[in-house]
Write an enzyme that holds these catalytic residues in place. Structure first.
Site, PDB file in Angstrom:
ATOM      1  N   GLY A  48       0.837  -1.192   0.000  1.00  9.86           N
ATOM      2  CA  GLY A  48       0.000   0.000   0.000  1.00  9.86           C
ATOM      3  C   GLY A  48       0.869   1.237   0.000  1.00  9.86           C
ATOM      4  O   GLY A  48       1.587   1.489  -0.958  1.00  9.86           O
ATOM      5  N   PHE A  49       0.792   2.035   1.052  1.00  8.75           N
ATOM      6  CA  PHE A  49       1.559   3.280   1.163  1.00  8.75           C
ATOM      7  C   PHE A  49       1.230   4.214   0.000  1.00  8.75           C
ATOM      8  O   PHE A  49       2.100   4.699  -0.699  1.00  8.75           O
ATOM      9  CB  PHE A  49       3.069   3.006   1.257  1.00  8.75           C
ATOM     10  CG  PHE A  49       3.438   2.201   2.474  1.00  8.75           C
ATOM     11  CD1 PHE A  49       3.709   2.828   3.678  1.00  8.75           C
ATOM     12  CD2 PHE A  49       3.465   0.817   2.406  1.00  8.75           C
ATOM     13  CE1 PHE A  49       4.021   2.080   4.807  1.00  8.75           C
ATOM     14  CE2 PHE A  49       3.775   0.058   3.532  1.00  8.75           C
ATOM     15  CZ  PHE A  49       4.051   0.684   4.733  1.00  8.75           C
ATOM     16  N   HIS A  50      -0.054   4.370  -0.203  1.00  8.95           N
ATOM     17  CA  HIS A  50      -0.507   5.340  -1.195  1.00  8.95           C
ATOM     18  C   HIS A  50      -1.960   5.709  -0.915  1.00  8.95           C
ATOM     19  O   HIS A  50      -2.626   5.056  -0.107  1.00  8.95           O
ATOM     20  CB  HIS A  50      -0.351   4.785  -2.624  1.00  8.95           C
ATOM     21  CG  HIS A  50      -1.188   3.580  -2.927  1.00  8.95           C
ATOM     22  ND1 HIS A  50      -0.676   2.301  -2.982  1.00  8.95           N
ATOM     23  CD2 HIS A  50      -2.502   3.456  -3.186  1.00  8.95           C
ATOM     24  CE1 HIS A  50      -1.640   1.453  -3.266  1.00  8.95           C
ATOM     25  NE2 HIS A  50      -2.766   2.115  -3.390  1.00  8.95           N
ATOM     26  N   ALA A  51      -2.403   6.765  -1.591  1.00 11.36           N
ATOM     27  CA  ALA A  51      -3.819   7.148  -1.594  1.00 11.36           C
ATOM     28  C   ALA A  51      -4.243   7.247  -3.052  1.00 11.36           C
ATOM     29  O   ALA A  51      -3.399   7.248  -3.963  1.00 11.36           O
ATOM     30  CB  ALA A  51      -4.004   8.493  -0.893  1.00 11.36           C
ATOM     31  N   ARG A  96      -3.565   4.386   2.616  1.00 13.96           N
ATOM     32  CA  ARG A  96      -3.719   3.031   3.158  1.00 13.96           C
ATOM     33  C   ARG A  96      -2.395   2.283   3.181  1.00 13.96           C
ATOM     34  O   ARG A  96      -1.533   2.465   2.311  1.00 13.96           O
ATOM     35  CB  ARG A  96      -4.790   2.222   2.400  1.00 13.96           C
ATOM     36  CG  ARG A  96      -4.386   1.431   1.161  1.00 13.96           C
ATOM     37  CD  ARG A  96      -4.116   2.293  -0.051  1.00 13.96           C
ATOM     38  NE  ARG A  96      -5.065   3.363  -0.245  1.00 13.96           N
ATOM     39  CZ  ARG A  96      -6.171   3.233  -0.962  1.00 13.96           C
ATOM     40  NH1 ARG A  96      -6.429   2.097  -1.567  1.00 13.96           N
ATOM     41  NH2 ARG A  96      -6.970   4.274  -1.141  1.00 13.96           N
TER      42      ARG A  96
END
Ligand code: TYD
Length: 134
Positions: A48-51, A96
């Protein structure tokens, strides 16, 4: 309001097993354009580690468990997904992260749009700036 919106799906269980049906605009609150799934997950490698600017998604843990972290730029919440009878709705502009995958974890994600790299925000500082300054 909570960032983590868990959807409870009807589960049809009997001695033959468990069946859950997901339907666009019924128990999934958007038209589904894409489905992807993740297997072979490893707790050493969080994902994840993105929007997303526009995309809406519902994540379901079909097997095993994992911990989702959701962040809307003002607060951060976490939730464990560990049942195919629940889905985590993730709206637009929510950061997230997925952590602590069990070895048998299988994640499926229903998405409101086709894959588009330009819909991603992969830098937390940029996300924080955009979400807080409009
Ligand atoms: P990404 O969304 O970054 O996965 P995660 O957040 O779980 O780490 O996607 C990983 C790679 O897969 C990236 O190169 C983009 C690609 N990808 C597609 O080609 N199509 C898709 O539908 C998705 C979700 C990812």
């Amino acid at each position: 309001m909570s960032i983590c919106q868990l959807l409870d799906f009807k589960s049809i269980d009997d001695e033959r097993g468990q069946l859950v049906a997901l339907e666009a605009m019924k128990n999934i609150p958007f038209q589904i354009k894409r489905i992807y799934y993740m297997t072979g997950l490893d707790s050493q490698y969080p994902r994840g580690f993105h929007a997303h600017k526009q995309l809406k998604q519902v994540a379901v843990c079909l097997k095993g468990r994992c911990r989702f972290v959701l962040d809307n730029g003002s607060k951060r919440e976490e939730v464990w997904l560990d049942t195919p009878a629940q889905g985590l709705f993730i709206g637009e502009m929510v950061w997230r992260e997925m952590h602590d995958f069990s070895n048998d974890c299988v994640l499926i994600v229903l998405a409101s749009e086709y894959y588009a790299e330009d819909d991603y925000i992969r830098d937390y500082q940029q996300f924080n700036k955009e979400v807080n300054n409009g």
